[in-house]
Design an enzyme around this catalytic site. Structure first.
Site, PDB file in Angstrom:
ATOM      1  N   SER A  66       0.800  -1.237   0.000  1.00 21.24           N
ATOM      2  CA  SER A  66       0.000   0.000   0.000  1.00 21.24           C
ATOM      3  C   SER A  66       0.826   1.276   0.000  1.00 21.24           C
ATOM      4  O   SER A  66       0.259   2.375  -0.103  1.00 21.24           O
ATOM      5  CB  SER A  66      -0.958   0.008   1.198  1.00 21.24           C
ATOM      6  OG  SER A  66      -2.075  -0.805   0.937  1.00 21.24           O
ATOM      7  N   LYS A  69       0.153   3.723  -2.732  1.00 24.16           N
ATOM      8  CA  LYS A  69      -0.876   4.773  -2.670  1.00 24.16           C
ATOM      9  C   LYS A  69      -0.277   6.171  -2.561  1.00 24.16           C
ATOM     10  O   LYS A  69      -0.990   7.158  -2.785  1.00 24.16           O
ATOM     11  CB  LYS A  69      -1.827   4.510  -1.504  1.00 24.16           C
ATOM     12  CG  LYS A  69      -2.676   3.251  -1.674  1.00 24.16           C
ATOM     13  CD  LYS A  69      -3.628   3.069  -0.504  1.00 24.16           C
ATOM     14  CE  LYS A  69      -4.572   1.878  -0.705  1.00 24.16           C
ATOM     15  NZ  LYS A  69      -3.919   0.586  -0.531  1.00 24.16           N
ATOM     16  N   SER A 130      -5.949   3.439   4.387  1.00 28.99           N
ATOM     17  CA  SER A 130      -5.482   2.619   3.263  1.00 28.99           C
ATOM     18  C   SER A 130      -6.622   1.866   2.581  1.00 28.99           C
ATOM     19  O   SER A 130      -6.448   0.736   2.120  1.00 28.99           O
ATOM     20  CB  SER A 130      -4.415   1.621   3.736  1.00 28.99           C
ATOM     21  OG  SER A 130      -3.612   1.197   2.668  1.00 28.99           O
TER      22      SER A 130
END
Length: 445
Positions: A66, A69, A130
């Site tokens: 993640s 991101k 997230s």
């Protein structure tokens, strides 16, 4: 025998004393030679200068999970900055975004199908908790589809000069988990890839170009879909007692990541007393360990380094402060640095920095002179900051392992008028002629 026993006791006492002294040393005294980061890859960067102060396998490409991101955040903020969308723009989630959000094995709180969501709410869900569904919804809003958004991600990575990267989706999930929704043009079995160096450079650009991102990454909690969700960054000042052991003063970002393949990752940033560092740890063994290893990096940074102005604006090397000028009203012009040099200086290494000049040869004639006229502030070359210490990790910037500033002229030197230039030419002519005659006469005798 008695003397031998006394000597033995004395050596034993000395040994115990020395061991105690070593153990009792503060971390700052031991860190330089014994910093042991339990991560597959790690990096620590001074956020102001881009100087790398620690690195472990920084160019190893690994799945960032993640932490991907951060690029999605960058592109969303860029779209807001350009006016393409606004924080109040609303969108509904696609079947794809909803299916990912509804899967309990993925990060997220769960989106409601058919409900209009504001960009600000989706962004907070992505940056703080997230949320994968919210991330996909934002990617589709900005680019029309996740496949097109992936193209934007890779293009922006190239513009930033990330040395090691591959983006195949907006979330950091493995493509094989997306089923029929694999972004168009990407390998169904592929994963996003970043090196620690690239993750740090991405974070550097996010903070520099869109500092408002820190407003969200520093939030410990927010409300989404009627639920309170907490930031997955445990180094922030959470209220929960069991998380307080990970709190680190000054931490205000950035992004965690986890998959089975990637392990536990964290890109963080911390600021204390006007000094900011960016850190990355990749592939640690547990949620807590990624923060414990980051704490080691931050302790090392603040206990050993201080960002200082090592050379001021207008600095001149004593033996190279002037350059000769050809055909000017003055024979020379002073040069000096246009800006100050800053560096994260390690304790005891204040004097291990020097400056090296690089004069632009295209500015000089064959005799090494500047040709008049010369304008005040005109760039004559560059000054390079040179570190003369033992461990030099370079800088985070692409293809740049040095820090430079412009060398500029300190005054204007006008071109001499035609009369004086003519006299000078005549003088030179007769001087050369006289020299030739003298040489000829000498040849007669």
């Amino acid at each position: 025998m008695k003397h031998t026993l006394q000597k033995g006791l004395l050596f034993l006492l000395i040994a115990v004393f020395m061991m105690t002294a070593v153990i009792a040393q503060p971390f700052s005294a031991q860190a330089a030679g014994s910093l042991n980061i339990e991560a597959e890859s790690a990096i620590l960067v001074d956020a102001e200068t881009g100087k790398i102060v620690y690195a472990k396998n920084p160019d190893m490409k690994l799945p960032p999970a993640s932490m991907t991101k951060m690029m999605t955040e960058y592109l969303v903020l860029e779209a807001i900055q350009s006016g393409q969308i606004s924080w109040d723009t609303t969108t509904q989630v696609s079947d794809y975004a909803y299916s990912i959000s509804a899967d309990p094995t993925f990060s997220g709180i769960g989106l409601t199908k058919g409900k209009p969501y504001k960009v600000k709410d989706l962004y907070k869900a992505m940056a703080i908790f997230s949320d994968n569904g919210a991330t996909i919804a934002l990617a589709e809003l900005v680019a029309g589809s996740e496949g097109e958004f992936v193209k934007m991600m890779n293009k922006k990575a190239e513009e930033m000069g990330l040395p090691d990267y591959k983006f195949v989706n907006s979330t950091g999930l493995s493509n094989e988990w997306l089923g029929d929704n694999v972004p168009k043009g990407t390998d169904p079995n592929a994963n996003n890839l970043l090196s620690a160096r690239s993750a740090a450079l991405l974070a550097y650009n996010l903070i520099k170009d869109h500092p408002e991102a820190m407003e969200y990454t520093s939030m410990t909690e927010t409300k989404f879909e009627g639920y309170k969700v907490e930031n997955l960054n445990w180094m922030l000042p959470h209220k929960a007692t069991y998380l307080k052991q990970f709190k680190y003063e000054g931490v205000d970002g950035l992004k965690t990541g986890y998959t089975d393949l990637a392990g536990y990752c964290f890109t963080g940033t911390v600021e204390k007393n006007g000094q900011r560092f960016i850190s990355v740890v990749m592939k640690t063994d547990s949620k807590g360990e990624r923060f414990q290893e980051t704490e080691k990096l931050y302790d090392y940074a603040f206990n050993n380094f201080e960002t200082k102005e090592v050379f001021s604006k207008g600095y001149q090397l004593k033996d190279k402060s002037v350059i000769p000028v050809s055909k000017g009203k003055k024979d020379t012009v002073e040069i000096a640095t246009k800006a100050a040099f800053k560096a994260p200086v390690k304790q005891g290494e204040d004097k291990k920095y020097s400056i090296k000049y690089h004069i632009n040869k295209e500015k000089l004639n064959k005799n090494g002179e500047l040709k008049a006229p010369v304008e005040k502030g005109e760039k004559i070359g560059t000054a390079e900051l040179v570190y003369n210490g033992n461990a030099d990790y370079g800088y985070i910037f692409p293809d740049q392992n040095k820090q430079t500033v412009a060398l500029v002229a300190q005054e204007k030197v006008e071109k001499d008028n035609w009369f004086m230039l003519t006299l000078g030419s005549i003088g030179s002519f007769f001087s050369n002629l006289f020299g030739s005659i003298v040489d000829t006469v000498k040849g007669w005798f």
